[in-house]
Design a protein around this motif. Structure first.
Motif, PDB file in Angstrom:
ATOM      1  N   THR A  23       0.828  -1.203   0.000  1.00 24.61           N
ATOM      2  CA  THR A  23       0.000   0.000   0.000  1.00 24.61           C
ATOM      3  C   THR A  23       0.867   1.259   0.000  1.00 24.61           C
ATOM      4  N   LEU A  24       1.933   1.236   0.783  1.00 27.71           N
ATOM      5  CA  LEU A  24       2.850   2.381   0.791  1.00 27.71           C
ATOM      6  C   LEU A  24       3.490   2.573  -0.579  1.00 27.71           C
ATOM      7  N   ALA A  25       3.907   1.479  -1.205  1.00 29.38           N
ATOM      8  CA  ALA A  25       4.524   1.573  -2.534  1.00 29.38           C
ATOM      9  C   ALA A  25       3.511   2.052  -3.565  1.00 29.38           C
ATOM     10  N   ALA A  26       2.304   1.499  -3.538  1.00 28.54           N
ATOM     11  CA  ALA A  26       1.274   1.902  -4.502  1.00 28.54           C
ATOM     12  C   ALA A  26       0.893   3.365  -4.319  1.00 28.54           C
ATOM     13  N   THR A  27       0.825   3.806  -3.076  1.00 30.99           N
ATOM     14  CA  THR A  27       0.507   5.213  -2.820  1.00 30.99           C
ATOM     15  C   THR A  27       1.608   6.111  -3.353  1.00 30.99           C
ATOM     16  N   ALA A  28       2.856   5.743  -3.092  1.00 33.21           N
ATOM     17  CA  ALA A  28       3.983   6.553  -3.575  1.00 33.21           C
ATOM     18  C   ALA A  28       4.000   6.616  -5.102  1.00 33.21           C
ATOM     19  N   LEU A  29       3.675   5.500  -5.755  1.00 33.63           N
ATOM     20  CA  LEU A  29       3.720   5.451  -7.215  1.00 33.63           C
ATOM     21  C   LEU A  29       2.526   6.108  -7.889  1.00 33.63           C
ATOM     22  N   PHE A  30       1.330   5.884  -7.351  1.00 34.85           N
ATOM     23  CA  PHE A  30       0.118   6.265  -8.068  1.00 34.85           C
ATOM     24  C   PHE A  30      -0.677   7.402  -7.440  1.00 34.85           C
ATOM     25  N   VAL A  31      -0.344   7.767  -6.209  1.00 32.42           N
ATOM     26  CA  VAL A  31      -0.986   8.901  -5.536  1.00 32.42           C
ATOM     27  C   VAL A  31       0.149   9.725  -4.926  1.00 32.42           C
ATOM     28  N   PRO A  32       0.967  10.369  -5.777  1.00 29.33           N
ATOM     29  CA  PRO A  32       2.231  10.958  -5.329  1.00 29.33           C
ATOM     30  C   PRO A  32       2.128  11.960  -4.183  1.00 29.33           C
ATOM     31  N   ARG A  33       1.063  12.719  -4.139  1.00 35.12           N
ATOM     32  CA  ARG A  33       0.944  13.687  -3.046  1.00 35.12           C
ATOM     33  C   ARG A  33       0.195  13.108  -1.854  1.00 35.12           C
ATOM     34  N   GLY A  34      -0.190  11.853  -1.960  1.00 31.75           N
ATOM     35  CA  GLY A  34      -0.854  11.177  -0.857  1.00 31.75           C
ATOM     36  C   GLY A  34      -2.365  11.252  -0.945  1.00 31.75           C
TER      37      GLY A  34
END
Length: 135
Positions: A23-34
Motif C-alpha cells: 500500500t505504501l509503494a502503490a501510494t507513492a507510485l500512483f498517488v504521489p501527493r498522498g
C-alpha cells in the motif's frame, strides 16, 4: 491448539506486513501527493492504477500468509488454514460493515465492488499459499 493459533497469527502478520508495504509503494507510485492531498483536491476516487496494484499486493500477501500458516502448522494445516480463512472473512466484513472512522467505501476512495474482490482474492490466495507447502 496453541500451535494453530500461533500459525494463524503468524500468517496474518505476514499478510498485514506485505499489504502495508504494498500500500505504501502503490501510494507513492500512483498517488504521489498522498491520499489526503487527493481528497483535498476534491477527488474522492482512488486511481485505477492504485487499486490494481493494491489488489495485486493483496494476492501476493494472501499467498504468503497461507504459506506461512501451513508451514508453521504442518500437522494441523487444515485447521490452521481454516482459522486464517475465518479471520480474513471476519476482518473483511468488519471493514465492509463497520464504522471504520465513519467512512463509507466511497469516502475511502474505494468503489463499491472493492471489498468483495479483496475478500475473494484473499481467500483464493490463502488456499494457493497453503497448497505450495511440501508437507
Amino acid at each position: 491448539m496453541l500451535h494453530v493459533v500461533l500459525a494463524v497469527a503468524a500468517g496474518y502478520i505476514a499478510m498485514a506486513a506485505l499489504v502495508i508495504m504494498g500500500t505504501l509503494a502503490a501510494t507513492a507510485l500512483f498517488v504521489p501527493r498522498g491520499v489526503a492531498a487527493m481528497r483535498g483536491s476534491g477527488t474522492t476516487q482512488l486511481p485505477r492504477s492504485y487499486l490494481a496494484a493494491n489488489l495485486t499486493f493483496s494476492l501476493v500477501a494472501a499467498v504468503a500468509g497461507g504459506w506461512v500458516t501451513a508451514r508453521i502448522a504442518p500437522t494441523t494445516r487444515v485447521g490452521a488454514i481454516a482459522g486464517l480463512v475465518a479471520l480474513v472473512i471476519v476482518l473483511n466484513l468488519s471493514t465492509r460493515f463497520g464504522k471504520q472512522a465513519g467512512a463509507s467505501p466511497s469516502q475511502r476512495g474505494q468503489p463499491s465492488w472493492y471489498q468483495s474482490i479483496i475478500l475473494a482474492i484473499s481467500l483464493v490466495g490463502v488456499l494457493i499459499g497453503a497448497s505450495l507447502t511440501s508437507n
